[in-house]
Scaffold this active site. Structure first.
Site, short mmCIF file in Angstrom:
data_model
loop_
_atom_site.label_atom_id
_atom_site.label_comp_id
_atom_site.label_asym_id
_atom_site.label_seq_id
_atom_site.Cartn_x
_atom_site.Cartn_y
_atom_site.Cartn_z
N CYS A 94 0.86 -1.19 0.00
CA CYS A 94 0.00 0.00 0.00
C CYS A 94 0.89 1.23 0.00
O CYS A 94 1.44 1.60 1.03
CB CYS A 94 -0.94 0.00 1.21
SG CYS A 94 -2.00 1.47 1.28
N GLY A 95 1.01 1.87 -1.15
CA GLY A 95 1.87 3.04 -1.26
C GLY A 95 1.30 4.26 -0.57
O GLY A 95 2.02 4.98 0.13
N HIS A 96 -0.02 4.50 -0.73
CA HIS A 96 -0.58 5.69 -0.08
C HIS A 96 -0.52 5.53 1.43
O HIS A 96 -0.27 6.50 2.16
CB HIS A 96 -2.02 5.94 -0.57
CG HIS A 96 -3.08 5.30 0.27
ND1 HIS A 96 -3.54 4.01 0.06
CD2 HIS A 96 -3.78 5.76 1.34
CE1 HIS A 96 -4.46 3.72 0.96
NE2 HIS A 96 -4.63 4.76 1.74
N ASP A 257 -9.69 3.53 -5.09
CA ASP A 257 -8.65 4.38 -4.52
C ASP A 257 -8.89 5.81 -4.97
O ASP A 257 -8.91 6.11 -6.16
CB ASP A 257 -7.28 3.90 -4.97
CG ASP A 257 -6.15 4.44 -4.10
OD1 ASP A 257 -6.27 5.58 -3.63
OD2 ASP A 257 -5.17 3.71 -3.89
N GLY A 262 -0.54 4.40 -4.67
CA GLY A 262 0.91 4.32 -4.55
C GLY A 262 1.52 3.09 -5.20
O GLY A 262 2.37 3.19 -6.10
#
Length: 341
Positions: A94-96, A257, A262
């Site tokens: 999970c980038g965010h 999203d 991300g």
């Protein structure tokens, strides 16, 4: 079960409009020697999954909620670990959320602020170890660079039959596996008025591919599965000849999203690099369906898992939205809650 959930503290952020609910001290045991092992434990453990549902489902959350349980790191090389969760379970990346965690770590002092103005935060996630650099001006965090695991294209020009006809997708890994689909090929655009139709086609593509060879990670089956569908608009180039795209990532089972995503952006970097549309030194200008923006670039190249891979770096930032103390009344007949989608 209800009695142990009398006081659950969370700190909430958003990254580009996408929520991230941080649980610094999960009130359940999450067993395993690594974060990857803890994810597999959480998937099968009723107590951990009950906590996920309590914090994600209505009335405390919603169908598009996202969050993470803080865990120990895999070893002393990272500051902490995180177990990501959403409406349908526990994700590999999970980038965010990682960007939000870097802001949280610096703001709370969990990671000491570097007086140079750039503070490095290292986090263990199920897909591996990620590095973040929080940029500060005085007390204010002005941005976060998210350096992800090596990412690569798994397949190109895969035909998927949908209710909107046959479409061609590319498959890319960016900590999770995504299908990439030009929205124009479905007669849609990545705009709020097409929101419901984008969800529908995103789900179709995901479930058409999820059980196929295209969904298989080449070396670690724990990372297998099409996590989401990235529908994108090609907006040409910016004034510096950088590629400019807008996307919506429909992940899990119809979850949307709000940010440019991300790990999805990392997967997008890998696919564009493999096709020659993003080169070292260029920046991908990546917008979301709500108009927020990430910038992404290639900061390394190497061979990984038998594929030519890139190391992507995504820049964005996150903002604190509140601090919460959640409870579960033993007499509450809704229990851990519900979702309507």
């Amino acid at each position: 079960m209800a009695g142990q959930f009398q006081a659950i503290g969370t700190i909430d952020y958003h990254t580009g409009g996408e929520p991230f609910r941080i649980v610094p001290e999960p009130p359940v045991a999450i067993e395993g020697a690594t974060v990857a092992e803890r994810r597999m434990f959480a998937i099968s453990d009723p107590e951990v999954d009950t906590l996920r549902r309590l914090l994600c489902f209505e009335p405390r959350g919603h169908a598009d909620m996202y969050g993470g349980f803080i865990t120990p790191p895999d070893d002393a090389g990272a500051d902490f670990g995180v177990l990501f969760w959403h409406k349908d379970g526990f994700s590999t990346a999970c980038g965010h959320g990682s960007i939000a965690l870097a802001v949280w770590a610096v703001q709370t002092g969990r990671v000491a602020r570097d007086p140079s103005g750039v503070t490095t935060v290292v986090i263990d996630v199920p897909s591996g170890r990620v590095t973040l650099r929080a940029h500060t001006a005085g007390e204010r965090i002005t941005g976060v660079d998210f350096v992800n695991v090596p990412s690569y294209r798994l397949a190109e020009h895969v035909t998927v039959t949908t209710t909107r006809g046959d479409v061609s997708v590319d498959i890319g890994y960016g900590g999770a596996i995504y299908a990439h689909l030009n929205a124009a090929g479905t007669g849609l655009a990545v705009t709020p008025e097409h929101y419901s139709d984008l969800i529908a086609i995103g789900r179709e593509v995901k479930w058409a591919l999820n059980g196929t060879e295209y969904a298989r990670h080449p070396t670690d089956d724990r990372l297998s599965g099409i996590y989401g569908t990235i529908l994108y608009d090609d907006l040409g180039t910016d004034e510096n000849a950088n590629p400019h795209q807008r996307n919506v990532t429909v992940f899990a089972d119809g979850q949307v999203d709000r940010s440019p995503c991300g790990s999805g952006t990392c997967s997008r970097v890998a696919v564009l690099a493999a096709s020659g549309h993003l080169k070292p030194g260029q920046t991908l200008v990546h917008d979301s369906i709500v108009g927020t923006r990430f910038h992404a670039r290639i900061v390394g190249e190497r061979a990984v898992d038998g594929f030519p891979a890139v190391v992507p770096e995504v820049t964005g930032t996150a903002y604190r939205t509140g601090e919460h103390r959640f409870e579960l009344d033993p007499a509450d007949d809704l229990g851990t809650g519900f979702v309507l989608r």
